[in-house]
Design an enzyme around this catalytic site. Structure first.
Site, PDB file in Angstrom:
ATOM      1  N   GLY A   1       0.804  -1.187   0.061  1.00  0.00           N
ATOM      2  CA  GLY A   1      -0.014   0.099  -0.040  1.00  0.00           C
ATOM      3  C   GLY A   1       0.768   1.247   0.047  1.00  0.00           C
ATOM      4  N   CYS A   2       0.216   2.243  -0.425  1.00  0.00           N
ATOM      5  CA  CYS A   2       1.168   3.567  -0.575  1.00  0.00           C
ATOM      6  C   CYS A   2       1.440   4.019   0.840  1.00  0.00           C
ATOM      7  CB  CYS A   2       0.320   4.627  -1.307  1.00  0.00           C
ATOM      8  SG  CYS A   2      -1.302   4.856  -0.605  1.00  0.00           S
TER       9      CYS A   2
END
Length: 308
Positions: free
Chosen positions: A114-115
């Site tokens: 995930g970012c």
């Protein structure tokens, strides 16, 4: 022979970005579906099983379903959703972490990070792995992201800025953000961090900041700097000294790039760890392509934009 690549969910923000990056590569053949077949299960199944590498750019439930469509032992699946990031059967796609590159290279199932999680993990995983922080440490993190991180709906919402959108907007106020499980699992934290994600009024770019008290650290700020310098010697993550802009740190500085910079600030009592990158680059499509490059045996930064 060119590797065959299929993007399942190519109409989304991440899928579109991956396609843009791969279209000009002579070593790849992009498999595409006609628009009317884009959501047809049978057509998707055929494409998934014809591909050497398949990217899943889908919601979690659809990604889980797509995995069941793969019936051969050859297709490598890179899932950009949250669905498989804590599964022990999937390689976690952050090759700069110690030992992860080797597992990615030999895996048929890779979960793209995930970012927000990418920034947090880049800063904290090495410190816990090498003993500078204990697993029972209690941390907090603030993460600024460009509005493209919210996908097409949020991008459309930000087409015109009203008074609220002109300011930064904090969200996930319930402290149950979807990236917390992978953050805790990959770093080995016994307690999930207090996490404060904030949408900033710019298209892309991300800045994750984590304060650490010296009393919680088994060492010093100089030890952290030395560790980052030695730990991140290959790939898209690097330590940068004094990366601020005359005392400021812009969350959009690495917009349009695929690398990630870690830096250390603060003083002897309160140390500030900062990771800056593009939420669509190392935080999404850039990381996915990096993992693909490793799998197909080319330089992992091929086709990517970084500051090296």
């Amino acid at each position: 022979m060119r590797k065959k690549i299929f993007i399942d969910g190519s109409a989304g923000t991440t899928g579109l970005r991956i396609r843009e990056r791969l279209q000009g590569r002579a070593d790849l053949e992009l498999l595409t579906l006609a628009e009317e077949l884009r959501k047809d299960p049978s057509a998707r199944r055929d494409m998934l099983n014809s591909a050497d590498v398949a990217f899943l750019c889908l919601p979690d439930a659809a990604a889980k379903e797509a995995v069941t469509f793969v019936e051969n032992d050859a297709t490598v699946v890179i899932d950009t959703s949250t669905a498989h990031r804590t599964s022990p059967d999937w390689a976690y796609g952050f090759p700069e972490l110690e030992g992860y590159r080797q597992r990615i290279a030999s895996s048929k199932r890779i979960a793209n990070p995930g970012c927000h999680a990418s920034g947090f993990i880049a800063l904290i995983e090495p410190l816990i792995r090498k003993g500078l922080l204990n697993k029972d440490v209690k941390l907090a993190a603030t993460s600024l992201t460009g509005f493209s991180g919210g996908g097409k709906k949020m991008i459309a919402d930000y087409a015109e800025l009203d008074e609220l959108k002109k300011g930064a907007r904090q969200y996930a106020l319930s402290q149950s953000h979807k990236h917390l499980p992978e953050i805790s699992a990959v770093c080995g934290l016994e307690t999930a961090p207090a996490f404060m994600p904030i949408v900033a009024p710019h298209y892309s770019g991300m800045e994750v900041s984590i304060p650490v008290f010296a009393a919680d650290l088994n060492g010093s700020a100089e030890d952290i700097k030395a560790l980052y310098k030695s730990y991140y010697g290959q790939g898209l993550v690097k330590y940068v000294e004094n990366a601020d802009e005359e005392g400021f740190l812009s969350s959009s500085k690495l917009s349009g790039r695929d690398d990630l910079e870690v830096s250390v600030y603060g003083n002897d009592e309160r140390i500030l760890l900062v990771a800056r990158f593009d939420n669509l680059g190392k935080g999404a499509s850039g990381a996915a392509i990096e993992n693909m490059n490793i799998v197909i045996g080319v330089n992992e930064t091929t086709g990517l934009v970084n500051g090296n």
